[in-house]
Design a protein around this motif. Sequence first.
Motif, PDB file in Angstrom:
ATOM      1  N   SER A 190     -68.552 -64.172  -3.948  1.00 62.17           N
ATOM      2  CA  SER A 190     -67.823 -63.261  -4.825  1.00 62.17           C
ATOM      3  C   SER A 190     -66.594 -63.985  -5.336  1.00 62.17           C
ATOM      4  CB  SER A 190     -67.407 -61.986  -4.079  1.00 62.17           C
ATOM      5  OG  SER A 190     -66.688 -61.121  -4.918  1.00 62.17           O
ATOM      6  N   ARG A 191     -66.403 -63.991  -6.643  1.00 62.11           N
ATOM      7  CA  ARG A 191     -65.195 -64.614  -7.179  1.00 62.11           C
ATOM      8  C   ARG A 191     -64.844 -63.981  -8.531  1.00 62.11           C
ATOM      9  NH1 ARG A 191     -68.878 -69.005  -8.475  1.00 62.11           N
ATOM     10  NH2 ARG A 191     -68.705 -69.609 -10.681  1.00 62.11           N
ATOM     11  N   ALA A 192     -63.590 -64.158  -8.898  1.00 59.66           N
ATOM     12  CA  ALA A 192     -63.076 -63.569 -10.137  1.00 59.66           C
ATOM     13  C   ALA A 192     -63.011 -64.623 -11.234  1.00 59.66           C
ATOM     14  CB  ALA A 192     -61.697 -62.969  -9.906  1.00 59.66           C
ATOM     15  N   ILE A 193     -63.239 -64.175 -12.469  1.00 62.60           N
ATOM     16  CA  ILE A 193     -63.077 -65.030 -13.636  1.00 62.60           C
ATOM     17  C   ILE A 193     -62.078 -64.366 -14.570  1.00 62.60           C
ATOM     18  CG2 ILE A 193     -65.385 -66.046 -13.493  1.00 62.60           C
ATOM     19  CD1 ILE A 193     -66.317 -64.099 -15.615  1.00 62.60           C
ATOM     20  N   ARG A 194     -61.361 -65.167 -15.325  1.00 59.05           N
ATOM     21  CA  ARG A 194     -60.340 -64.661 -16.230  1.00 59.05           C
ATOM     22  C   ARG A 194     -60.915 -64.570 -17.653  1.00 59.05           C
ATOM     23  NH1 ARG A 194     -54.774 -64.694 -16.143  1.00 59.05           N
ATOM     24  NH2 ARG A 194     -55.125 -64.117 -13.965  1.00 59.05           N
ATOM     25  N   LEU A 195     -60.921 -63.347 -18.165  1.00 60.64           N
ATOM     26  CA  LEU A 195     -61.374 -63.110 -19.533  1.00 60.64           C
ATOM     27  C   LEU A 195     -60.176 -63.223 -20.468  1.00 60.64           C
ATOM     28  CD1 LEU A 195     -63.617 -59.961 -18.901  1.00 60.64           C
ATOM     29  CD2 LEU A 195     -64.305 -62.370 -18.907  1.00 60.64           C
ATOM     30  N   LYS A 196     -60.329 -64.077 -21.523  1.00 61.56           N
ATOM     31  CA  LYS A 196     -59.218 -64.290 -22.444  1.00 61.56           C
ATOM     32  C   LYS A 196     -59.683 -64.114 -23.885  1.00 61.56           C
ATOM     33  CE  LYS A 196     -56.648 -67.583 -19.563  1.00 61.56           C
ATOM     34  NZ  LYS A 196     -56.036 -68.945 -19.531  1.00 61.56           N
ATOM     35  N   ASP A 197     -58.699 -63.770 -24.721  1.00 63.40           N
ATOM     36  CA  ASP A 197     -58.981 -63.643 -26.149  1.00 63.40           C
ATOM     37  C   ASP A 197     -59.190 -65.020 -26.770  1.00 63.40           C
ATOM     38  OD1 ASP A 197     -59.301 -62.561 -28.634  1.00 63.40           O
ATOM     39  OD2 ASP A 197     -57.174 -62.300 -29.034  1.00 63.40           O
ATOM     40  N   ASN A 198     -58.432 -65.988 -26.269  1.00 59.99           N
ATOM     41  CA  ASN A 198     -58.551 -67.355 -26.759  1.00 59.99           C
ATOM     42  C   ASN A 198     -58.563 -68.273 -25.547  1.00 59.99           C
ATOM     43  OD1 ASN A 198     -58.257 -69.917 -27.927  1.00 59.99           O
ATOM     44  ND2 ASN A 198     -57.042 -69.101 -29.631  1.00 59.99           N
ATOM     45  N   ILE A 199     -59.670 -68.917 -25.303  1.00 61.56           N
ATOM     46  CA  ILE A 199     -59.840 -69.700 -24.088  1.00 61.56           C
ATOM     47  C   ILE A 199     -59.082 -71.021 -24.114  1.00 61.56           C
ATOM     48  CG2 ILE A 199     -61.867 -71.041 -24.778  1.00 61.56           C
ATOM     49  CD1 ILE A 199     -63.027 -70.357 -21.988  1.00 61.56           C
ATOM     50  N   LEU A 200     -58.672 -71.472 -25.295  1.00 60.82           N
ATOM     51  CA  LEU A 200     -58.033 -72.775 -25.399  1.00 60.82           C
ATOM     52  C   LEU A 200     -56.527 -72.729 -25.150  1.00 60.82           C
ATOM     53  CD1 LEU A 200     -59.910 -74.200 -28.540  1.00 60.82           C
ATOM     54  CD2 LEU A 200     -60.389 -74.585 -26.117  1.00 60.82           C
ATOM     55  N   PHE A 201     -55.914 -71.579 -25.280  1.00 59.05           N
ATOM     56  CA  PHE A 201     -54.467 -71.470 -25.157  1.00 59.05           C
ATOM     57  C   PHE A 201     -54.103 -70.322 -24.229  1.00 59.05           C
ATOM     58  CE2 PHE A 201     -55.500 -73.034 -29.428  1.00 59.05           C
ATOM     59  CZ  PHE A 201     -54.835 -74.244 -29.442  1.00 59.05           C
ATOM     60  N   GLU A 202     -52.869 -70.393 -23.725  1.00 65.90           N
ATOM     61  CA  GLU A 202     -52.368 -69.283 -22.922  1.00 65.90           C
ATOM     62  C   GLU A 202     -52.220 -68.066 -23.825  1.00 65.90           C
ATOM     63  OE1 GLU A 202     -51.863 -68.902 -19.749  1.00 65.90           O
ATOM     64  OE2 GLU A 202     -52.580 -70.924 -19.302  1.00 65.90           O
ATOM     65  N   ASP A 203     -52.739 -66.952 -23.363  1.00 65.81           N
ATOM     66  CA  ASP A 203     -52.741 -65.759 -24.189  1.00 65.81           C
ATOM     67  C   ASP A 203     -52.347 -64.571 -23.326  1.00 65.81           C
ATOM     68  OD1 ASP A 203     -53.644 -63.438 -25.771  1.00 65.81           O
ATOM     69  OD2 ASP A 203     -54.545 -64.951 -27.056  1.00 65.81           O
ATOM     70  N   PRO A 204     -51.429 -63.740 -23.820  1.00 66.91           N
ATOM     71  CA  PRO A 204     -51.058 -62.555 -23.029  1.00 66.91           C
ATOM     72  C   PRO A 204     -52.192 -61.562 -22.881  1.00 66.91           C
ATOM     73  CG  PRO A 204     -50.071 -62.469 -25.229  1.00 66.91           C
ATOM     74  CD  PRO A 204     -50.670 -63.833 -25.077  1.00 66.91           C
ATOM     75  N   LYS A 205     -53.191 -61.659 -23.752  1.00 68.45           N
ATOM     76  CA  LYS A 205     -54.345 -60.762 -23.659  1.00 68.45           C
ATOM     77  C   LYS A 205     -55.377 -61.367 -22.712  1.00 68.45           C
ATOM     78  CE  LYS A 205     -53.866 -59.040 -28.415  1.00 68.45           C
ATOM     79  NZ  LYS A 205     -54.548 -58.886 -29.714  1.00 68.45           N
ATOM     80  N   SER A 206     -55.405 -60.878 -21.486  1.00 68.61           N
ATOM     81  CA  SER A 206     -56.358 -61.391 -20.512  1.00 68.61           C
ATOM     82  C   SER A 206     -56.634 -60.316 -19.471  1.00 68.61           C
ATOM     83  CB  SER A 206     -55.827 -62.660 -19.835  1.00 68.61           C
ATOM     84  OG  SER A 206     -54.659 -62.358 -19.106  1.00 68.61           O
ATOM     85  N   GLU A 207     -57.760 -60.487 -18.780  1.00 70.01           N
ATOM     86  CA  GLU A 207     -58.164 -59.521 -17.754  1.00 70.01           C
ATOM     87  C   GLU A 207     -59.092 -60.211 -16.777  1.00 70.01           C
ATOM     88  OE1 GLU A 207     -57.954 -56.076 -15.770  1.00 70.01           O
ATOM     89  OE2 GLU A 207     -57.024 -56.301 -17.751  1.00 70.01           O
ATOM     90  N   ASP A 208     -58.918 -59.926 -15.465  1.00 66.04           N
ATOM     91  CA  ASP A 208     -59.788 -60.491 -14.439  1.00 66.04           C
ATOM     92  C   ASP A 208     -61.054 -59.656 -14.297  1.00 66.04           C
ATOM     93  OD1 ASP A 208     -58.110 -62.581 -13.914  1.00 66.04           O
ATOM     94  OD2 ASP A 208     -57.171 -61.646 -12.167  1.00 66.04           O
TER      95      ASP A 208
END
Length: 263
Positions: A190-208
């Motif tokens: 079991s492990r978590a992955i980070r969902l991002k709006d833009n995978i190449l840059f740091e983005d405030p829009k994210s969710e585990d």
Amino acid sequence: MLILRSGLLLATLFISACSMPIFQDLSTSKTDSVDQNVSNNTPVESTKSTDVAPTTSTNDNTSNESTSNPLNNVSSVDSLTKQLRAQQALAKANYTELTNRTGKAPQLPSISNVNNLSSNQINDATQQLRSYVSKTNSTLASLNARVDDRQKVALNGDLIRIFLSETTITHGNQTFKAQPLVGQWIRGESRAIRLKDNILFEDPKSEDLNITFSETYQLIVNNKVIATINPNREKNDADFTVATHDNKGSIVGRLDFRVVDDE
């Protein structure tokens, strides 16, 4: 001769009369001296008695205040309650993880409403939870060891590859689509992955997003079973709608997965 005797008698009486005031004065002087000593000694004894009494009274009051102060009792109960709630959180996390990864977990200790428990009852409940956490930690350690062994030598159905696509996250007033992700999971992992709006840059829009491939071949996303994997079937897919970890948003997406052949 008669005159001489009379003179001696008068002289004796005169001397006796003169000596009496002297003895009286001495007696009076001694009496006054004794009275003065008694008068001077009396206040000293009174002062010593007065000094001792307040000291004893102060010590008694301090001792009683320390043992009976209700604020101290409230602080102690609050501290015990915090320890109990911390152990409850650990026990619940272990219960959830074991249930997801193995399909079962030991039943959590039954704890009554904490606000209605005495200090001794809180201590007993905390000890029960500590024992539960220790026991489930050992079980999780054994499970992690099995996962490591499967990673080295995977049997049929022990390894799957997951492709996450078409994922939309709604959280508060924000909605965004996550970038596609690919990964491999071992049975029991079991492990978590980070969902991002833009995978190449740091983005405030994210969710585990937490994905589990259980020992019972179930595919679980954020504690929700979305599919059961057939180890003899190569490919499959499943749509899912799950809550975010804080239960204030939702994640809608699609998983494509296939069993990786033993090489």
